[in-house]
Scaffold this motif. Sequence first.
Motif, short mmCIF file in Angstrom:
data_model
loop_
_atom_site.label_atom_id
_atom_site.label_comp_id
_atom_site.label_asym_id
_atom_site.label_seq_id
_atom_site.Cartn_x
_atom_site.Cartn_y
_atom_site.Cartn_z
N GLU A 157 -41.27 6.37 -11.73
CA GLU A 157 -41.03 5.66 -12.98
C GLU A 157 -42.34 5.46 -13.75
OE1 GLU A 157 -39.35 1.31 -14.50
OE2 GLU A 157 -38.91 2.01 -12.47
N ALA A 158 -43.41 5.08 -13.02
CA ALA A 158 -44.71 4.90 -13.67
C ALA A 158 -45.22 6.21 -14.23
CB ALA A 158 -45.72 4.31 -12.68
N LEU A 159 -45.08 7.31 -13.48
CA LEU A 159 -45.53 8.63 -13.95
C LEU A 159 -44.81 9.02 -15.23
CD1 LEU A 159 -47.07 11.29 -13.57
CD2 LEU A 159 -45.20 12.06 -12.07
N GLU A 160 -43.52 8.84 -15.25
CA GLU A 160 -42.74 9.18 -16.45
C GLU A 160 -43.16 8.31 -17.64
OE1 GLU A 160 -38.71 8.81 -15.22
OE2 GLU A 160 -38.77 10.60 -13.93
N ASN A 161 -43.43 7.05 -17.38
CA ASN A 161 -43.88 6.16 -18.47
C ASN A 161 -45.24 6.59 -19.02
OD1 ASN A 161 -41.58 4.59 -18.27
ND2 ASN A 161 -42.51 3.06 -16.92
N ILE A 162 -46.14 6.99 -18.13
CA ILE A 162 -47.46 7.47 -18.58
C ILE A 162 -47.30 8.73 -19.42
CG2 ILE A 162 -49.65 8.47 -17.80
CD1 ILE A 162 -49.43 6.59 -15.34
N ARG A 163 -46.48 9.65 -18.95
CA ARG A 163 -46.25 10.88 -19.72
C ARG A 163 -45.65 10.57 -21.09
NH1 ARG A 163 -43.86 14.44 -14.64
NH2 ARG A 163 -45.87 15.34 -13.98
N GLU A 164 -44.75 9.60 -21.13
CA GLU A 164 -44.15 9.22 -22.41
C GLU A 164 -45.20 8.63 -23.36
OE1 GLU A 164 -40.59 6.35 -24.19
OE2 GLU A 164 -40.82 6.60 -22.03
N VAL A 165 -46.10 7.80 -22.81
CA VAL A 165 -47.19 7.25 -23.63
C VAL A 165 -48.03 8.38 -24.21
CG1 VAL A 165 -49.37 5.98 -23.55
CG2 VAL A 165 -47.33 5.01 -22.48
N PHE A 166 -48.34 9.38 -23.38
CA PHE A 166 -49.22 10.47 -23.81
C PHE A 166 -48.57 11.36 -24.87
CE2 PHE A 166 -51.94 10.47 -19.69
CZ PHE A 166 -52.80 9.54 -20.27
N THR A 167 -47.28 11.26 -25.06
CA THR A 167 -46.66 12.03 -26.14
C THR A 167 -47.00 11.47 -27.51
OG1 THR A 167 -44.61 10.74 -26.05
CG2 THR A 167 -44.72 12.74 -24.67
N GLY A 168 -47.37 10.17 -27.55
CA GLY A 168 -47.66 9.57 -28.86
C GLY A 168 -49.03 8.93 -28.98
N GLY A 175 -51.57 -2.06 -30.49
CA GLY A 175 -50.83 -0.80 -30.60
C GLY A 175 -51.65 0.46 -30.50
N ARG A 176 -52.95 0.36 -30.26
CA ARG A 176 -53.78 1.57 -30.17
C ARG A 176 -53.57 2.30 -28.85
NH1 ARG A 176 -59.85 0.90 -31.19
NH2 ARG A 176 -59.66 3.17 -31.03
N TYR A 177 -53.39 1.55 -27.76
CA TYR A 177 -53.21 2.14 -26.44
C TYR A 177 -51.79 1.88 -25.96
CZ TYR A 177 -58.40 1.96 -26.05
OH TYR A 177 -59.73 2.08 -26.24
N GLY A 178 -51.31 2.77 -25.10
CA GLY A 178 -50.08 2.50 -24.39
C GLY A 178 -50.36 1.68 -23.14
N PHE A 179 -49.32 1.15 -22.52
CA PHE A 179 -49.49 0.26 -21.37
C PHE A 179 -48.41 0.52 -20.34
CE2 PHE A 179 -49.16 -4.19 -19.53
CZ PHE A 179 -50.34 -4.10 -18.81
N VAL A 180 -48.82 0.75 -19.09
CA VAL A 180 -47.90 1.00 -17.99
C VAL A 180 -48.36 0.18 -16.79
CG1 VAL A 180 -46.99 2.71 -16.37
CG2 VAL A 180 -47.35 3.33 -18.78
N THR A 181 -47.42 -0.41 -16.06
CA THR A 181 -47.76 -1.16 -14.86
C THR A 181 -47.04 -0.54 -13.67
OG1 THR A 181 -45.94 -2.72 -15.17
CG2 THR A 181 -48.06 -3.31 -16.13
N LEU A 182 -47.64 -0.75 -12.49
CA LEU A 182 -47.02 -0.32 -11.24
C LEU A 182 -47.23 -1.41 -10.22
CD1 LEU A 182 -45.67 1.77 -9.39
CD2 LEU A 182 -47.93 2.75 -8.97
N PRO A 183 -46.17 -2.10 -9.79
CA PRO A 183 -46.32 -3.19 -8.82
C PRO A 183 -46.64 -2.65 -7.44
CG PRO A 183 -44.01 -2.80 -9.31
CD PRO A 183 -44.78 -1.92 -10.24
N ALA A 184 -46.93 -3.57 -6.50
CA ALA A 184 -47.24 -3.18 -5.13
C ALA A 184 -46.14 -2.30 -4.57
CB ALA A 184 -47.43 -4.41 -4.26
N ARG A 185 -46.54 -1.27 -3.83
CA ARG A 185 -45.56 -0.29 -3.36
C ARG A 185 -44.67 -0.85 -2.26
NH1 ARG A 185 -49.39 3.99 -0.07
NH2 ARG A 185 -49.61 2.79 1.84
#
Length: 555
Positions: free
Chosen positions: A133-144, A301-311
């Motif tokens: 989920e975190a990987l997909e969110n990062i990739r989505e951020v990088f699209t914009g 709004g300049r950067y995207g933001f993604v979090t990943l909690p403890a595994r």
Amino acid sequence: MGEFFIEVIIPAPLEENLIYRLPEALKGVEIGCRVTVPLKKNRICIALVVKKDIEKPLGEIFIRDILNVMDEKPVICRQQLFFWEWIASYYLCTLGELFHTLFPKGIFLEKKSKKLSWETVKLSGTLTVLQQEALENIREVFTGKEVCLFQTLSFTGKKQIYLQLIHAALEKKQQVLILVPEPVITKPYLEEFKNAFGEYILTFHSRNTIRHRTLVWKTLLLANGTPYIVVGTKAALFLPFEHLGLIIIENEHDQRYKQHEPAPRYHARSAAIVLAQQHKAKVLLVSPAPSLDSYYNVLNGRYGFVTLPAREGNFCPPEFIVIDIKEERRKKKMRHSELSALLTERIEKARISGVDYILLKSRKEIEKIQSTDFRRVNTVGILCIDTLMQSADFRAHENTFQVVESLIEKAFGSEQPCTVVIQSNQANHPLIEMIVRNDYPAMAKLQLYERKIFSWPPYCRLITVVLRGRNQERLHIFAKEYANRLKSYSSVDISDPVVPIFLPYPTLFMLHIIIKVQNAEPAFPFRLFLKNTRREMLGDTKLSKGILVYHDVDL
């Protein structure tokens, strides 16, 4: 037949580049090649060509010829020169200082280079649901967006996400840079990434030999399309990347990314983002407690933001115990001058049972243990939190939260329940409560509110004029005149000269003039004013005798 002229830089802090005539036999020299040039008093110096085919300067000026061309091919690429020029402009230093500090000594290029053919690598292992989920969110951020702030702990399996992002970049024949705050942290990356990427991974840091660093420079300069991965400290930013596609900055909040001595006095995080822009690359900023500068860019709004909690797994957060030292002393429970009764008891039990404990009395001790194996640690005592919080630095509370959070991140790796004991004279301080709750948003909200009121970064930019000299009286007279001249630029806030808290040179006196530049202030005109003021002040040789002046940007 017309004359040919070139601009060169030499490894010295000269404000202007030097111009030489290019003899007909040597006119094939390229930008980025080294040449030998004559200086005054029959001295000869190695120089770097930065411009070709320039016009002859006006007036009857005698221009000397270059003596020799050292390189058949450039030893620095055009992209690097663009980056150097930005660094020199923004951080108010000279290209000569960059040439002196950053260029590897003794580099010579072979005519042929080794080319590795990229073959698709199949990554082993699968991501957990949270990692995917975190990987997909990062990739989505990088699209914009070009920059993504990734808030996570070490033991969330974040390197598995890095592997996926790196692999995608390599598939596009793009190079990757991973920045770490200190050399020892490169080792885990080599161990984890070597199996996946083999010969494509390189390291670059101060503990490497000069020969190794030179070899890495040459390897990248002659990469010829090979998608290398570089793991290194901040100096790795200045390597000759060809097609940089991704920069990962580990622990982006770490203060060691700020270079203080020698010039260029840059901040690696800011410089990396500009380097990425020049290469059209993406930047992943990673931290358990991000810098407020980066978090502010998320909020606006300049950067995207993604979090990943403890595994998922048997990783439990450490238990916190806060000891009120004033109360302990009042009740006479302190057996030693530094340790509370509870902490003393836990240490004695740890010794008997054969497990490890750690006592931290200063910020340096906290930084030193970042590479320590915490698997057998069951007690961590933080004795310096009051000192950290009371530091005369507007970032004191932010930095305190970050260094303790980094320590907690290590405690997550313990194979047994770990207890963090915080001793403080301010046990009920709001910051300590936020640390215990791991409440980064609350800390950030409060600190940003205070920064806005008092106009501190990220609501402005800081530039410090540093003045050093051996004669205290002359230095104070010079600094006072310097500050008065700077204050003629009415749209910025300029302090009177102040003595810095930390004096790195015991035999030298030092003063700082602190400048606050509002974010809306046009950068170029004021920087030009700063350069001209410095030139004028140092040009008064009677007033400036024995005094050194330089600028430190974004402290």
